[in-house]
Design an enzyme around this catalytic site. Structure first.
Site, short mmCIF file in Angstrom:
data_model
loop_
_atom_site.label_atom_id
_atom_site.label_comp_id
_atom_site.label_asym_id
_atom_site.label_seq_id
_atom_site.Cartn_x
_atom_site.Cartn_y
_atom_site.Cartn_z
N ASP A 104 3.19 -4.17 4.16
CA ASP A 104 2.18 -4.24 3.09
C ASP A 104 2.82 -4.72 1.80
OD1 ASP A 104 3.72 -1.94 3.02
OD2 ASP A 104 2.10 -0.63 2.35
N ASP A 107 9.30 -3.69 -2.00
CA ASP A 107 9.63 -3.23 -3.35
C ASP A 107 11.15 -3.42 -3.55
OD1 ASP A 107 9.54 -1.92 -5.77
OD2 ASP A 107 9.24 0.07 -4.96
N ARG A 169 -6.08 4.42 0.28
CA ARG A 169 -5.72 3.33 1.19
C ARG A 169 -6.96 2.53 1.58
NH1 ARG A 169 -0.46 4.17 3.07
NH2 ARG A 169 0.22 6.31 3.28
#
Ligand code: IMP
Length: 181
Positions: A104, A107, A169
């Site tokens: 998703d 980072d 979500r």
């Protein structure tokens, strides 16, 4: 501007669902070309990738297989604790196969690095990584992302699979935590 209020925090829209849908169509078209004549295994990283994975494989449309890894999350923190744990192994055999890891968001890159090392031990034919989102300014690990949906600022986002304390979500768009001025 459309926004979501969570306690004292306000999240503003960053990527509306139409924009996400259009980009996924482009990514899927590219994957169809790159994997023509092959049967790739899409490997989603739970929990965050479940909605992206679902929309991506529907748009991909060609023959493929699907499996999931589950990694430990940040807990309830907004920033990475730096530790990753494997909570669910794959159910398929990846040796000799063409793998597409579906994330998703990347980072620091730690999760992807961890998965790539794990998978390399099983000698797949090829491994590529697709991430819907990338925070380029947060990257700390040398993780190679082959397909990127959107590059975004290093700010906390929710929706479209991404959570805040396991919630939100199921929002259709992606929202960003508003910065105090
Ligand atoms: P990394 O290992 O630091 O690259 O972090 C990857 C994982 O951290 C993602 O799969 C998400 O679960 C989580 N994460 C990173 N940034 C965010 C964010 O802004 N919102 C929600 N989850 C995030």
């Amino acid at each position: 501007m459309e926004s979501v209020k969570i306690g004292e925090d306000v999240f503003e829209i960053l990527l509306p669902e139409e924009q996400i849908r259009a980009r996924i169509k482009e990514l899927a078209a590219r994957l169809r070309l790159d994997y023509a004549g092959k049967t790739p295994i899409f490997i989603g990283i739970l929990n965050g990738s479940f909605i992206f994975m679902s929309d991506l494989v529907k748009e991909f449309g060609d023959v493929c297989e699907i499996d999931f890894f589950k990694l430990s999350s940040y807990g309830d923190e907004l920033i990475s604790s730096g530790a990753v744990k494997l909570l669910k192994e794959l159910n398929c055999t990846v040796t000799g196969r063409d793998l597409i890891i579906v994330e998703d968001i990347v980072d620091t890159g730690l999760s992807i690095k961890f998965i790539e090392q794990l998978i390399a031990e099983h000698s797949p034919n090829s491994t590529r990584v697709i991430s819907l989102l990338l925070k380029p300014d947060s990257l700390k690990y040398d993780a190679k992302i082959d397909y990127i949906g959107f590059e975004i600022p290093s700010r906390y986002v929710i929706g479209y699979g991404l959570d805040y304390k396991q919630q939100y979500r199921n929002l259709r768009s992606i929202y960003v935590l508003r910065e105090e001025v």
